[in-house]
Design an enzyme around this catalytic site. Sequence first.
Site, PDB file in Angstrom:
ATOM      1  N   ARG A 142       0.813  -1.220   0.000  1.00 19.72           N
ATOM      2  CA  ARG A 142       0.000   0.000   0.000  1.00 19.72           C
ATOM      3  C   ARG A 142       0.840   1.261   0.000  1.00 19.72           C
ATOM      4  O   ARG A 142       0.375   2.326  -0.368  1.00 19.72           O
ATOM      5  CB  ARG A 142      -0.908   0.025   1.239  1.00 19.72           C
TER       6      ARG A 142
ATOM      7  N   GLU B  62       6.226   6.387  12.497  1.00 16.72           N
ATOM      8  CA  GLU B  62       5.966   7.411  13.507  1.00 16.72           C
ATOM      9  C   GLU B  62       6.911   8.566  13.240  1.00 16.72           C
ATOM     10  O   GLU B  62       8.123   8.374  13.228  1.00 16.72           O
ATOM     11  CB  GLU B  62       6.239   6.887  14.915  1.00 16.72           C
TER      12      GLU B  62
ATOM     13  N   GLN C 191       3.686  24.709  18.100  1.00 20.30           N
ATOM     14  CA  GLN C 191       3.351  25.230  16.781  1.00 20.30           C
ATOM     15  C   GLN C 191       3.955  24.313  15.723  1.00 20.30           C
ATOM     16  O   GLN C 191       5.090  23.869  15.860  1.00 20.30           O
ATOM     17  CB  GLN C 191       3.925  26.642  16.636  1.00 20.30           C
ATOM     18  N   ASP C 192       3.182  24.019  14.680  1.00 20.20           N
ATOM     19  CA  ASP C 192       3.674  23.303  13.512  1.00 20.20           C
ATOM     20  C   ASP C 192       3.638  24.251  12.325  1.00 20.20           C
ATOM     21  O   ASP C 192       2.679  25.002  12.165  1.00 20.20           O
ATOM     22  CB  ASP C 192       2.795  22.089  13.186  1.00 20.20           C
ATOM     23  N   ASN C 193       4.676  24.200  11.492  1.00 27.94           N
ATOM     24  CA  ASN C 193       4.758  25.047  10.304  1.00 27.94           C
ATOM     25  C   ASN C 193       5.027  24.189   9.079  1.00 27.94           C
ATOM     26  O   ASN C 193       5.740  23.185   9.166  1.00 27.94           O
ATOM     27  CB  ASN C 193       5.894  26.063  10.438  1.00 27.94           C
TER      28      ASN C 193
ATOM     29  N   HIS D  62      17.566  31.507  10.268  1.00 32.73           N
ATOM     30  CA  HIS D  62      16.681  32.155  11.237  1.00 32.73           C
ATOM     31  C   HIS D  62      16.826  31.545  12.621  1.00 32.73           C
ATOM     32  O   HIS D  62      17.111  30.361  12.769  1.00 32.73           O
ATOM     33  CB  HIS D  62      15.216  31.985  10.810  1.00 32.73           C
TER      34      HIS D  62
ATOM     35  N   LYS E 119      13.432  23.081  17.041  1.00 29.57           N
ATOM     36  CA  LYS E 119      12.683  22.686  15.844  1.00 29.57           C
ATOM     37  C   LYS E 119      12.964  21.223  15.497  1.00 29.57           C
ATOM     38  O   LYS E 119      14.116  20.795  15.473  1.00 29.57           O
ATOM     39  CB  LYS E 119      13.091  23.554  14.648  1.00 29.57           C
TER      40      LYS E 119
ATOM     41  N   HIS F 205      18.771  28.334  11.869  1.00 28.59           N
ATOM     42  CA  HIS F 205      18.305  27.254  11.007  1.00 28.59           C
ATOM     43  C   HIS F 205      17.988  27.768   9.610  1.00 28.59           C
ATOM     44  O   HIS F 205      17.474  28.874   9.453  1.00 28.59           O
ATOM     45  CB  HIS F 205      17.045  26.621  11.608  1.00 28.59           C
TER      46      HIS F 205
ATOM     47  N   TYR G 187       7.930  21.532  10.094  1.00 30.10           N
ATOM     48  CA  TYR G 187       8.688  21.547  11.341  1.00 30.10           C
ATOM     49  C   TYR G 187       7.805  21.902  12.522  1.00 30.10           C
ATOM     50  O   TYR G 187       6.910  22.713  12.440  1.00 30.10           O
ATOM     51  CB  TYR G 187       9.918  22.450  11.264  1.00 30.10           C
TER      52      TYR G 187
ATOM     53  N   LYS H 101      13.969  39.672   3.241  1.00 30.74           N
ATOM     54  CA  LYS H 101      14.376  39.602   4.648  1.00 30.74           C
ATOM     55  C   LYS H 101      15.692  38.829   4.796  1.00 30.74           C
ATOM     56  O   LYS H 101      16.592  39.256   5.518  1.00 30.74           O
ATOM     57  CB  LYS H 101      13.273  38.934   5.476  1.00 30.74           C
ATOM     58  N   ASP H 102      15.812  37.709   4.089  1.00 34.20           N
ATOM     59  CA  ASP H 102      17.022  36.901   4.203  1.00 34.20           C
ATOM     60  C   ASP H 102      18.226  37.561   3.545  1.00 34.20           C
ATOM     61  O   ASP H 102      19.355  37.370   3.981  1.00 34.20           O
ATOM     62  CB  ASP H 102      16.788  35.510   3.627  1.00 34.20           C
TER      63      ASP H 102
END
Length: 185
Positions: free
Chosen positions: A23, A28, A46-48, A61, A71, A118, A131, A166-167
């Site tokens: 399948r 995990e 928080q998840d992004n 960052h 993270k 990161h 992340y 920004k970067d």
Amino acid sequence: MDFIKTDIEGVLIIKPKVFPDERGFFFESYSELKFNEQGLFLNFVQDNISFSRKGTIRGLHYQVGEYAQGKLCQVLSGKVLDVAVDVRFGSPTFGEYVSVELSHENHNQIWIPPGFAHGFSVLSDTALFHYKCTASYSKNDERAILFNDPDLKIDWNIEATNISEKDLKGNAFKNIDKDFIFSDF
């Protein structure tokens, strides 16, 4: 899950046990119990998810103060080179970095604790990057280091063609504030 130490204390590569069958596969991506067994007692708040095209570099960052983030990073689709730079003043590895290829094929993850900048570069045509964070985003507490800083000498394995404004305005590594002191860790 296998937890593999890197050359920089605290940064870990996590290789999940993947169970393939006709399948597809199952694994995990996070287990509080297994992380706790490694001495990692984390509270993710928080998840992004970001979607990026080849040639993109996001980073470097980090956040400071009460919003300093750990993270747990993985790629859902595509392939990236993920980079963590030690910004802990007084650390024996200050200014050094770990880089690892993360992809939907190898299923690897990287744990980056607070005290590290990161970033990642997109090696495939597109990448869907996920992340988990241990602190919420705070614009006022966010910092950026120039991705191509000459003192860091990071090989991103791509020609950078897509960098945010920004970067492009990130700080030189030699000018970062002493937001993290190694003795505090």
